[in-house]
Design an enzyme around this catalytic site. Structure first.
Site, short mmCIF file in Angstrom:
data_model
loop_
_atom_site.label_atom_id
_atom_site.label_comp_id
_atom_site.label_asym_id
_atom_site.label_seq_id
_atom_site.Cartn_x
_atom_site.Cartn_y
_atom_site.Cartn_z
N CYS A 1 0.83 -1.20 0.00
CA CYS A 1 0.00 0.00 0.00
C CYS A 1 0.87 1.26 0.00
O CYS A 1 1.62 1.47 -0.94
CB CYS A 1 -1.00 -0.02 1.16
SG CYS A 1 -2.34 1.19 0.96
N HIS B 1 -3.83 -4.88 -0.46
CA HIS B 1 -3.50 -5.39 0.87
C HIS B 1 -3.56 -6.92 0.87
O HIS B 1 -4.64 -7.50 0.96
CB HIS B 1 -4.50 -4.86 1.91
CG HIS B 1 -4.33 -3.42 2.24
ND1 HIS B 1 -3.45 -2.99 3.21
CD2 HIS B 1 -4.89 -2.30 1.71
CE1 HIS B 1 -3.49 -1.67 3.28
NE2 HIS B 1 -4.36 -1.23 2.38
N GLU C 1 -2.76 -8.90 3.21
CA GLU C 1 -3.21 -9.37 4.52
C GLU C 1 -4.73 -9.31 4.66
O GLU C 1 -5.29 -9.89 5.60
CB GLU C 1 -2.53 -8.58 5.65
CG GLU C 1 -3.06 -7.19 5.91
CD GLU C 1 -2.57 -6.13 4.94
OE1 GLU C 1 -2.86 -4.94 5.19
OE2 GLU C 1 -1.90 -6.48 3.93
#
Length: 203
Positions: free
Chosen positions: A77, A179, A181
């Protein structure tokens, strides 16, 4: 051991937890020696570019030094955007300059911020996407995007009323605008692939 840079910008614990879910050895740290001893570095970030650069402070030079020495680096990011030369988010700010190019606003005419799941198409030879086929959906949340000008960089795109760079790879330097995650099994595989890249580089 992978080091996730701890500089109080973004959801660093989620990144660490995602690596650990994969069974990867990871530590959260801003200690220069720990960073230098790592097999790989992850630079996350959820904030305005200038704020993130200021928060990184002198650690930026350590990150740049070890990346230029060949240690695998993954930017996520805003951490990904910081790999480039400049950003115009709330003024002109200098990045790490590890990849040629600049970060600019997503043009008007589409919903901003770009938030949600988008399809990323993979070109051949991008190590982060090994085992994921030719395309996959990932979770995005951003208002600015990178425009690489580096002829050595491999690029993966997503479509959002225009082609937006979703990921770059230049030698040992990797970056993802999305992202991982927060991107379910596909994102976990990206992190696992980066861990494997680090293992190979250190062997």
């Amino acid at each position: 051991m992978i080091v996730v840079i701890d500089y109080n910008v973004g959801n660093v614990k989620s990144v660490c937890n995602a690596f650990r879910y994969n069974g990867c050895e990871v530590v959260l740290s801003k200690d220069p020696q720990t960073i230098k001893n790592a097999t790989g570095i992850v630079l996350p970030g959820v904030a305005a570019f200038g704020y993130a650069v200021n928060a990184l402070g002198p650690i930026a030079e350590v990150v740049k030094e070890v990346a230029l020495q060949g240690k695998p680096l993954l930017g996520i990011c805003v951490g990904y955007q910081m790999l480039f030369e400049t950003s115009t988010e709330y003024g002109l700010h200098k990045g790490l300059g590890l990849i040629s190019g600049n970060v600019v606003p997503i043009p008007e005419g589409r919903v901003i911020p770009h938030m949600g799941w988008n399809l990323v198409k993979f070109p051949e030879g991008m190590d982060l996407f090994e085992g994921l086929g030719s395309e996959k959906h990932f979770y995005f949340a951003h208002s600015f995007h990178a425009q690489p000008s580096d002829t050595q960089a491999k690029i993966a795109y997503t479509e959002y009323g225009m082609d937006i760079v979703a990921s770059v790879q230049k030698n040992n330097i990797y970056g993802v605008q999305f992202h991982p995650e927060k991107s379910s099994h596909g994102g976990l595989q990206v992190l696992k692939n980066f861990y494997n890249i680090c293992q190979k580089a250190s062997s």
